[in-house]
Design an enzyme around this catalytic site. Sequence first.
Site, PDB file in Angstrom:
ATOM      1  N   ASP A  15       0.733  -1.058  -0.169  1.00 43.84           N
ATOM      2  CA  ASP A  15      -0.076   0.071  -0.121  1.00 43.84           C
ATOM      3  C   ASP A  15       0.797   1.315  -0.002  1.00 43.84           C
ATOM      4  OD1 ASP A  15      -2.549   1.394   0.620  1.00 43.84           O
ATOM      5  OD2 ASP A  15      -3.147  -0.468   1.262  1.00 43.84           O
ATOM      6  N   ASP A  20      -3.109   4.956  -2.407  1.00 43.04           N
ATOM      7  CA  ASP A  20      -4.263   5.284  -1.683  1.00 43.04           C
ATOM      8  C   ASP A  20      -4.575   6.801  -2.072  1.00 43.04           C
ATOM      9  OD1 ASP A  20      -5.532   5.070   1.102  1.00 43.04           O
ATOM     10  OD2 ASP A  20      -4.688   6.881   1.246  1.00 43.04           O
ATOM     11  N   GLU A  69      -6.698   4.260  -6.004  1.00 41.79           N
ATOM     12  CA  GLU A  69      -7.875   4.524  -5.543  1.00 41.79           C
ATOM     13  C   GLU A  69      -8.478   5.926  -5.838  1.00 41.79           C
ATOM     14  OE1 GLU A  69      -9.948   4.590  -0.887  1.00 41.79           O
ATOM     15  OE2 GLU A  69      -8.159   5.768  -1.475  1.00 41.79           O
ATOM     16  N   HIS A 101     -11.188  -3.074   2.994  1.00 39.89           N
ATOM     17  CA  HIS A 101     -11.210  -2.538   4.305  1.00 39.89           C
ATOM     18  C   HIS A 101     -12.026  -1.502   4.500  1.00 39.89           C
ATOM     19  CE1 HIS A 101      -8.139  -0.309   2.378  1.00 39.89           C
ATOM     20  NE2 HIS A 101      -7.973   0.680   3.402  1.00 39.89           N
ATOM     21  N   ASP A 102     -12.538  -0.833   3.618  1.00 40.42           N
ATOM     22  CA  ASP A 102     -13.471   0.410   3.962  1.00 40.42           C
ATOM     23  C   ASP A 102     -15.016   0.202   3.434  1.00 40.42           C
ATOM     24  OD1 ASP A 102     -11.195   1.858   4.368  1.00 40.42           O
ATOM     25  OD2 ASP A 102     -10.865   2.536   2.396  1.00 40.42           O
TER      26      ASP A 102
HETATM   27  C1  NOJ Z   1      -8.259   5.406   2.102  1.00 40.93           C
HETATM   28  C2  NOJ Z   1      -8.023   4.001   2.960  1.00 40.93           C
HETATM   29  O1  NOJ Z   1      -8.499   2.999   2.176  1.00 40.93           O
HETATM   30  C3  NOJ Z   1      -8.749   4.049   4.140  1.00 40.93           C
HETATM   31  O2  NOJ Z   1      -8.723   3.194   4.927  1.00 40.93           O
HETATM   32  C4  NOJ Z   1      -8.216   5.510   4.755  1.00 40.93           C
HETATM   33  O3  NOJ Z   1      -8.613   5.854   6.126  1.00 40.93           O
HETATM   34  C5  NOJ Z   1      -7.946   6.676   3.967  1.00 40.93           C
HETATM   35  N1  NOJ Z   1      -7.744   6.407   2.736  1.00 40.93           N
HETATM   36  C6  NOJ Z   1      -7.012   7.770   4.469  1.00 40.93           C
HETATM   37  O4  NOJ Z   1      -5.559   7.349   4.197  1.00 40.93           O
END
Ligand code: NOJ
Length: 584
Positions: free
Chosen positions: A106, A214, A276, A348-349
């Site tokens: 990551d 990210d 992302e 994970h989000d």
């Molecule tokens: C995206 C990540 O997937 C998430 O888990 C994180 O809280 C935010 N970016 C901030 O880095």
Amino acid sequence: MTITEHPETTPKWWKEATIYQIYPASFKDSNNDGWGDLKGITSKLQYLKDLGVDAVWVCPFYDSPQQDMGYDIANYEKVWPTYGTNEECFELINKTHELGMKFITDLVINHCSADHEWFKESRSSKTNPKRDWFFWRPPKGYDSEGRPIPPNNWKSFFGGPAWSFDETTNEFFLRLFASRQPDLNWENDECRKAIYESAIGYWLDHGVDGFRIDTAGLYSKRPGMPDSPIFDLNSDLQHPNWGSHNGPRIHEFHKEIRRFIVDRVKDGREIMTVGEVAHGNDNALYTSASRGEMSEVFSFRHVDTGASEFFRYNAVPFTLKEWKQAIADNFLFINGTDTWSTIYLENHDQPRSITRFGDDSPKYRILSGKLLAMLECSLTGTLYLYQGQEIGQINFKDWPIEKYEDVDVRTNYNIIKEKHGENSNEMQKFYEGIALLSRDHARTPMQWSAETPNAGFCAPDAQPWYFLNESYKNGINVADELDNKDSVLNFWKKAMKARKENKNVMVYGYDFEFIDLDSDKLFSFTKQFEDKTLFAAFNFSGDMVDVKSPKEGASLSLILGNYDDVDASSTVLRPWEGRLYYVQ
Ligand code: NOJ
């Protein structure tokens, strides 16, 4: 159209790979301190190989105070001691390679942690040479109680203002996420170079095969960082995307990253990047091979379906048609171009996909879990599978607010409590929202067995860092799923195998067309590869639904179905039944 008109079908390892995402805190604890760790991951690589995945992506394992579960990095070149040592990480990378899989790490470079040395130096004085590596601004003014007012009206992605006040120099710093997650200033050349060297170069030198980037659309802020126009009439603060997403220099930055990578890697490794980027229309620009930015992107439209655009924990109704269109958004843009994209339902989000898009009742959990697996395996793009998804994990049920852990939930809970009170309608709505949509559903420890009380994540007498989802007692764990030939896990293996065996049309298929897009129960489509046509019919309901033939008199040969006693010639789909065919 012929294949020569489809540059997106140019084969690449990272297009065909199924990539398994690991959340290190919750995957496997090897030393019984209650936290997952790198040695734990290494011990489960064979399981992943047997599952049929080709690559692992491990979420941040770097040194961090964990305000945002490692997305707040204090040192890009050091493993968080709770997860292990750098040597254990190199060992993990090597072992992954020995098993013939790739390793993706990551890359969190929009921001770091307030504990990073760069930020400590920057905050120390207004004249520090690294002052300009972050965004420092004086208060806009002071309120009637003498409290400093943030420089603009941008809202943090986690709620509240996007600025934290620092008393050392009486200025605010920008932080689009948590209060101690300062945004790095990409306008500063030295800062960018340091990011590349430390966060990218170091790990390329240690053998990684790719990066999940990210918040990859946020690095170029709107010049001058002015107030955002008012989009949300009910709020003083406005969503930060207007001022930060797909900004004027973002493509220049991504080209620079790609050049850095290409220059750094001398052993012929083909490095993949997946960014992302959430929302926007720039996906084709980001991923066009000829432009040299990223390999592929994650967009959010399909996982945001059913959540209000102003507040992600405000659950709103949606139709299957809307969701179908949102999913197609992920890959329609690549048709006939040199771009590429991704297929995912969980990470994970996100909460668990069976609860959100299937039916997590005992009656239909397995069938709808298999249906979602089939859907994902049949779509064009790189396939991502999130830990626990393969065992048909579902959201935890009826947890009180005290059991939620995520900084995003906790911040918003405090804001709502202060503004509306604990017994307000707003709070009730928030509770309903997080029960369905919280990131915490994805973050409970992995369930390796039915062993109480820790499901094999750590020893029974250890104390896991986070509560377990009680579902491990009901067969939702790796051991039980492996034992049961009709399990979701064994079906994922079968579906991934079918995807590999039919990769031309399943991974690379083009000219996607919906059948009966308006149907609120049927998710059906065709797509092509040379002379092959794939036909998919999925019943997203507990009712019987008619299959609509792709063309008059077509003869169909079955590739895969999720019912044991599938009748390939039946024109009716049973509850949550799905079938994939070649059209002859
Ligand atoms: C995206 C990540 O997937 C998430 O888990 C994180 O809280 C935010 N970016 C901030 O880095």
